[in-house]
Motif scaffolding. Structure first.
Motif, PDB file in Angstrom:
ATOM      1  N   LYS A  96      -6.219   7.017   1.047  1.00 16.68           N
ATOM      2  CA  LYS A  96      -5.511   6.305  -0.021  1.00 16.68           C
ATOM      3  C   LYS A  96      -4.613   7.261  -0.799  1.00 16.68           C
ATOM      4  O   LYS A  96      -3.489   6.924  -1.162  1.00 16.68           O
ATOM      5  N   ILE A 114      -1.953  -2.432  -4.806  1.00 25.99           N
ATOM      6  CA  ILE A 114      -2.462  -3.769  -4.480  1.00 25.99           C
ATOM      7  C   ILE A 114      -2.886  -3.812  -3.013  1.00 25.99           C
ATOM      8  O   ILE A 114      -3.981  -4.291  -2.681  1.00 25.99           O
ATOM      9  N   LEU A 115      -2.042  -3.295  -2.132  1.00 26.92           N
ATOM     10  CA  LEU A 115      -2.370  -3.287  -0.699  1.00 26.92           C
ATOM     11  C   LEU A 115      -3.626  -2.466  -0.404  1.00 26.92           C
ATOM     12  O   LEU A 115      -4.391  -2.793   0.506  1.00 26.92           O
ATOM     13  N   LEU A 116      -3.827  -1.411  -1.167  1.00 25.09           N
ATOM     14  CA  LEU A 116      -5.003  -0.553  -0.975  1.00 25.09           C
ATOM     15  C   LEU A 116      -6.223  -1.069  -1.735  1.00 25.09           C
ATOM     16  O   LEU A 116      -7.280  -0.455  -1.698  1.00 25.09           O
ATOM     17  N   ASP A 117      -6.062  -2.183  -2.434  1.00 26.89           N
ATOM     18  CA  ASP A 117      -7.137  -2.833  -3.197  1.00 26.89           C
ATOM     19  C   ASP A 117      -7.720  -1.911  -4.276  1.00 26.89           C
ATOM     20  O   ASP A 117      -8.933  -1.863  -4.482  1.00 26.89           O
ATOM     21  N   ILE A 118      -6.828  -1.175  -4.925  1.00 24.23           N
ATOM     22  CA  ILE A 118      -7.261  -0.309  -6.026  1.00 24.23           C
ATOM     23  C   ILE A 118      -6.445  -0.593  -7.282  1.00 24.23           C
ATOM     24  O   ILE A 118      -6.340   0.250  -8.173  1.00 24.23           O
ATOM     25  N   ASP A 119      -5.884  -1.797  -7.369  1.00 29.15           N
ATOM     26  CA  ASP A 119      -5.029  -2.139  -8.501  1.00 29.15           C
ATOM     27  C   ASP A 119      -5.808  -2.178  -9.811  1.00 29.15           C
ATOM     28  O   ASP A 119      -5.307  -1.739 -10.845  1.00 29.15           O
ATOM     29  N   LYS A 120      -7.048  -2.654  -9.801  1.00 35.74           N
ATOM     30  CA  LYS A 120      -7.843  -2.679 -11.042  1.00 35.74           C
ATOM     31  C   LYS A 120      -8.119  -1.266 -11.526  1.00 35.74           C
ATOM     32  O   LYS A 120      -8.042  -0.985 -12.722  1.00 35.74           O
ATOM     33  N   GLU A 121      -8.434  -0.386 -10.592  1.00 36.12           N
ATOM     34  CA  GLU A 121      -8.674   1.014 -10.960  1.00 36.12           C
ATOM     35  C   GLU A 121      -7.411   1.654 -11.515  1.00 36.12           C
ATOM     36  O   GLU A 121      -7.449   2.394 -12.495  1.00 36.12           O
TER      37      GLU A 121
END
Length: 147
Positions: A96, A114-121
């Motif tokens: 990542k 967003i694509l890496l699914d770490i947008d909240k972090e």
């Protein structure tokens, strides 16, 4: 006078090239004053439509009492590019990190998180860094902060 941390962060975050945000020392309020309002307030003393009344009152007060206001730092002073780089460098997942630090990715950073699914972090990290910047700025400028 105390300034609310969230109000301060919001004002810094939404800085634009057409407007400047200021803290009014007497009230503790944060005002966003457009360049257009300043130009109009400098040049004439006419009656304004209802929707312009508040903006013009603030712009005129700023022009007459400039020492009662302190300009807030711009988003450029916060250096969000550095915040993005720090976030990517601190990820435990090296894959990542490499995707976020790849060539040209900073132009598409938000899509990548967003694509890496770490947008909240990312948004949590970014918010904390903005808050940290705002706290330090207030300390340097001797402004009391309300969390």
């Amino acid at each position: 006078m105390k300034v609310k941390l969230n109000d301060l962060v919001d004002a810094i975050e939404f800085h634009s090239d057409e407007a400047q945000s200021f803290i009014h020392f007497k009230s503790g309020e944060i005002y966003r004053i457009t360049d257009e309002a300043i130009r109009i307030a400098e040049d004439d003393d006419r009656n304004y439509p209802d929707w312009m009344q508040d903006d013009m009152k603030i712009a005129k007060d700023y022009l007459e009492n400039e020492n009662d206001y302190r300009a807030l730092p711009s988003q450029y002073e916060v250096n969000e590019y550095q915040i993005m780089e720090d976030f990517a460098s601190n990820l435990e997942d090296e894959d990542k990190t490499n995707k976020l630090l790849g060539k040209g990715v900073f132009r598409r950073f938000k899509d990548a998180v967003i694509l890496l699914d770490i947008d909240k972090e990312w948004y949590s990290y970014r918010d904390e860094r903005y808050q940290q910047f705002a706290r330090e700025w207030c300390e340097v400028n001797e402004i009391a902060l309300e969390e």
